[in-house]
Design an enzyme around this catalytic site. Sequence first.
Site, PDB file in Angstrom:
ATOM      1  N   CYS A  54       1.816  -3.471   3.351  1.00  0.00           N
ATOM      2  CA  CYS A  54       2.874  -2.623   2.782  1.00  0.00           C
ATOM      3  C   CYS A  54       3.626  -1.922   3.929  1.00  0.00           C
ATOM      4  CB  CYS A  54       2.272  -1.586   1.838  1.00  0.00           C
ATOM      5  SG  CYS A  54       1.092  -2.321   0.680  1.00  0.00           S
ATOM      6  N   CYS A  80      -8.415  10.993 -11.399  1.00  0.00           N
ATOM      7  CA  CYS A  80      -7.490   9.889 -11.129  1.00  0.00           C
ATOM      8  C   CYS A  80      -8.021   9.161  -9.906  1.00  0.00           C
ATOM      9  CB  CYS A  80      -6.097  10.452 -10.849  1.00  0.00           C
ATOM     10  SG  CYS A  80      -4.899   9.188 -10.346  1.00  0.00           S
ATOM     11  N   CYS A 121      -7.220  13.400  -7.487  1.00  0.00           N
ATOM     12  CA  CYS A 121      -6.878  11.978  -7.349  1.00  0.00           C
ATOM     13  C   CYS A 121      -7.461  11.434  -6.048  1.00  0.00           C
ATOM     14  CB  CYS A 121      -5.357  11.830  -7.356  1.00  0.00           C
ATOM     15  SG  CYS A 121      -4.831  10.118  -7.178  1.00  0.00           S
ATOM     16  N   CYS A 180      -6.620  -1.282   5.893  1.00  0.00           N
ATOM     17  CA  CYS A 180      -6.345  -2.040   4.662  1.00  0.00           C
ATOM     18  C   CYS A 180      -5.718  -3.399   5.011  1.00  0.00           C
ATOM     19  CB  CYS A 180      -5.405  -1.235   3.770  1.00  0.00           C
ATOM     20  SG  CYS A 180      -5.021  -2.080   2.225  1.00  0.00           S
ATOM     21  N   CYS A 214       3.159   1.845   4.914  1.00  0.00           N
ATOM     22  CA  CYS A 214       1.862   2.515   4.845  1.00  0.00           C
ATOM     23  C   CYS A 214       1.161   2.718   6.194  1.00  0.00           C
ATOM     24  CB  CYS A 214       0.944   1.753   3.894  1.00  0.00           C
ATOM     25  SG  CYS A 214      -0.586   2.662   3.570  1.00  0.00           S
ATOM     26  N   ARG A 273       6.301  12.964 -11.598  1.00  0.00           N
ATOM     27  CA  ARG A 273       5.806  13.714 -10.438  1.00  0.00           C
ATOM     28  C   ARG A 273       6.743  13.591  -9.241  1.00  0.00           C
ATOM     29  NH1 ARG A 273       1.069  11.579 -10.017  1.00  0.00           N
ATOM     30  NH2 ARG A 273       0.369  12.966 -11.669  1.00  0.00           N
ATOM     31  N   CYS A 322      -0.774   5.724 -14.401  1.00  0.00           N
ATOM     32  CA  CYS A 322       0.068   6.493 -13.480  1.00  0.00           C
ATOM     33  C   CYS A 322       0.758   5.468 -12.594  1.00  0.00           C
ATOM     34  CB  CYS A 322      -0.793   7.449 -12.652  1.00  0.00           C
ATOM     35  SG  CYS A 322       0.142   8.293 -11.355  1.00  0.00           S
TER      36      CYS A 322
HETATM   37  N1  SAM Z   1      -4.411   0.920  -1.749  1.00  0.00           N
HETATM   38  C1  SAM Z   1      -4.047   1.433  -3.007  1.00  0.00           C
HETATM   39  C2  SAM Z   1      -2.693   0.964  -3.465  1.00  0.00           C
HETATM   40  O1  SAM Z   1      -1.888   0.565  -2.654  1.00  0.00           O
HETATM   41  O2  SAM Z   1      -2.454   1.018  -4.667  1.00  0.00           O
HETATM   42  C3  SAM Z   1      -4.120   2.943  -3.083  1.00  0.00           C
HETATM   43  C4  SAM Z   1      -3.663   3.776  -1.910  1.00  0.00           C
HETATM   44  S1  SAM Z   1      -1.918   3.698  -1.542  1.00  0.00           S
HETATM   45  C5  SAM Z   1      -1.826   4.599  -0.049  1.00  0.00           C
HETATM   46  C6  SAM Z   1      -1.190   4.738  -2.820  1.00  0.00           C
HETATM   47  C7  SAM Z   1       0.299   4.867  -2.871  1.00  0.00           C
HETATM   48  O3  SAM Z   1       0.751   5.750  -1.863  1.00  0.00           O
HETATM   49  C8  SAM Z   1       1.131   3.627  -2.640  1.00  0.00           C
HETATM   50  O4  SAM Z   1       1.245   2.845  -3.782  1.00  0.00           O
HETATM   51  C9  SAM Z   1       2.476   4.212  -2.258  1.00  0.00           C
HETATM   52  O5  SAM Z   1       3.317   4.323  -3.386  1.00  0.00           O
HETATM   53  C10 SAM Z   1       2.140   5.583  -1.711  1.00  0.00           C
HETATM   54  N2  SAM Z   1       2.483   5.655  -0.281  1.00  0.00           N
HETATM   55  C11 SAM Z   1       1.772   5.121   0.735  1.00  0.00           C
HETATM   56  N3  SAM Z   1       2.365   5.374   1.911  1.00  0.00           N
HETATM   57  C12 SAM Z   1       3.485   6.088   1.643  1.00  0.00           C
HETATM   58  C13 SAM Z   1       4.526   6.634   2.458  1.00  0.00           C
HETATM   59  N4  SAM Z   1       4.520   6.493   3.778  1.00  0.00           N
HETATM   60  N5  SAM Z   1       5.518   7.315   1.861  1.00  0.00           N
HETATM   61  C14 SAM Z   1       5.517   7.475   0.517  1.00  0.00           C
HETATM   62  N6  SAM Z   1       4.562   6.972  -0.307  1.00  0.00           N
HETATM   63  C15 SAM Z   1       3.562   6.282   0.244  1.00  0.00           C
HETATM   64  C1  DTB Z   2       1.523   8.337  -5.247  1.00  0.00           C
HETATM   65  O1  DTB Z   2       2.428   7.846  -5.937  1.00  0.00           O
HETATM   66  N1  DTB Z   2       1.714   9.026  -4.131  1.00  0.00           N
HETATM   67  C2  DTB Z   2       0.458   9.424  -3.539  1.00  0.00           C
HETATM   68  C3  DTB Z   2      -0.574   8.942  -4.598  1.00  0.00           C
HETATM   69  N2  DTB Z   2       0.234   8.250  -5.540  1.00  0.00           N
HETATM   70  C4  DTB Z   2      -1.750   8.185  -4.183  1.00  0.00           C
HETATM   71  C5  DTB Z   2       0.264   8.984  -2.162  1.00  0.00           C
HETATM   72  C6  DTB Z   2       1.367   9.426  -1.228  1.00  0.00           C
HETATM   73  C7  DTB Z   2       0.994   8.989   0.138  1.00  0.00           C
HETATM   74  C8  DTB Z   2       1.970   9.459   1.167  1.00  0.00           C
HETATM   75  C9  DTB Z   2       1.616   8.986   2.521  1.00  0.00           C
HETATM   76  C10 DTB Z   2       0.275   9.398   3.029  1.00  0.00           C
HETATM   77  O2  DTB Z   2      -0.066  10.591   2.970  1.00  0.00           O
HETATM   78  O3  DTB Z   2      -0.441   8.530   3.537  1.00  0.00           O
HETATM   79 FE1  SF4 Z   3      -3.275  -0.767   1.566  1.00  0.00          FE
HETATM   80 FE2  SF4 Z   3      -1.546   1.166   2.073  1.00  0.00          FE
HETATM   81 FE3  SF4 Z   3      -0.751  -0.997   0.790  1.00  0.00          FE
HETATM   82 FE4  SF4 Z   3      -2.426   0.763  -0.446  1.00  0.00          FE
HETATM   83  S1  SF4 Z   3      -0.316   1.110   0.199  1.00  0.00           S
HETATM   84  S2  SF4 Z   3      -2.554  -1.480  -0.427  1.00  0.00           S
HETATM   85  S3  SF4 Z   3      -3.616   1.430   1.345  1.00  0.00           S
HETATM   86  S4  SF4 Z   3      -1.497  -0.924   2.909  1.00  0.00           S
END
Ligand code: SAM
Ligand code: DTB
Ligand code: SF4
Length: 333
Positions: free
Chosen positions: A61, A133, A101, A57, A64, A265, A193
């Site tokens: 973030c 979702c 989702c 991506c 992530c 949640r 959401c």
């Molecule tokens: N790229 C899209 C976005 O950022 O909206 C969708 C996928 S992103 C991985 C979805 C959500 O996962 C993020 O908004 C974040 O709140 C959550 N998330 C990602 N990595 C995480 C982590 N290491 N711990 C907790 N929540 C995480």
């Molecule tokens: C949300 O608030 N938490 C979920 C879902 N929406 C997409 C994602 C959590 C991701 C946790 C880290 C991972 O598994 O990559």
């Molecule tokens: Fe990309 Fe992860 Fe950020 Fe979603 S949370 S926009 S997958 S870097």
Amino acid sequence: MTKTVEARKARSVEEVEALLARPLLELVFDAARVHREHHDPTRVQCSQLLSIKTGGCPEDCGYCSQSAHFDTPVKREPLMQLAEVVDAARTAKANGADRFCMGAAWREVKDGPEFERVLAMVREVKSLGLETCVTLGMLEPKQAAKLRDAGLDYYNHNLDTGKSHYGEIVHTRTLDDRLATLDAVRAAGIHVCSGGILGMGESRFARAELLHQLATLAPQPESVPINALVPVEGTPLAEQQRLDWTELVRAVAAARILMPRAVVRLSAGRTEMHEAAQALCFLAGANSIFVGDELLTTPNPTPSSDAALFAKLGLEPVENRRPASEHCRDHAV
Ligand code: SAM
Ligand code: DTB
Ligand code: SF4
């Protein structure tokens, strides 16, 4: 004036911070009372996640595993085929999930064959009798309308963290970008959401900012995921000190009081939470979890451990085919 009416009075960020600072058990007690006024406290909504496009991506973030900016253990995978996704959704339903989702590591949705494939995924998953979702990054109004027409029930798009902390965590987009996507989702008539992540080094004030921002969305989100950071090797937050569990309970309780009708949640981070802490979150108003062994790229408690926890607490999953949640009408914080 009833407690609930009091809860709907407009509050400032400072008042939300004061709410978070209340004696813990007083806060939980009041949240539990609000919870019972609006929800069946024995029922828990169960969503199953699937990463339909993983890694690579362009966003940065700091939490992530899927950002191309960091060297993490996650392997890049292209967008999954329709049949594989439908199979996974069928299995999720058989295992008791009521919502499926699908998450993609995209900065934004781009029109074209991949988006068309996601639309087909939404149509097919919906036809299995599951709520749908997706979380696909930023979205234009026309794309939101296409998702609605395909049968999308919820769009997940989190506000990440409070305004004062945002620049510490993400540099490739702004909080206003996130809010614009939520507007597009709402305008299309899709349920919102939206929540955030706690434990990213933010102050309690920043957590209050996040909750205040969510609760002042009009209408409020139908679904509010509260994630605890899952630290991932290679990301800037890999060594972040864990947030004390009581802060998570406080945030869940405050979310329940500020957004009485929303489904709150208890999301990422449950593998590191002991059962008693999760129980207190359910008492404080959490009424949804992610089920299944995996979140998107990190582990989740096993279905058998969740079943055991539900049995101990007298909780039950909501049935499949439950109608999409009611809209929230609480506009004031
Ligand atoms: N790229 C899209 C976005 O950022 O909206 C969708 C996928 S992103 C991985 C979805 C959500 O996962 C993020 O908004 C974040 O709140 C959550 N998330 C990602 N990595 C995480 C982590 N290491 N711990 C907790 N929540 C995480
Ligand atoms: C949300 O608030 N938490 C979920 C879902 N929406 C997409 C994602 C959590 C991701 C946790 C880290 C991972 O598994 O990559
Ligand atoms: Fe990309 Fe992860 Fe950020 Fe979603 S949370 S926009 S997958 S870097």
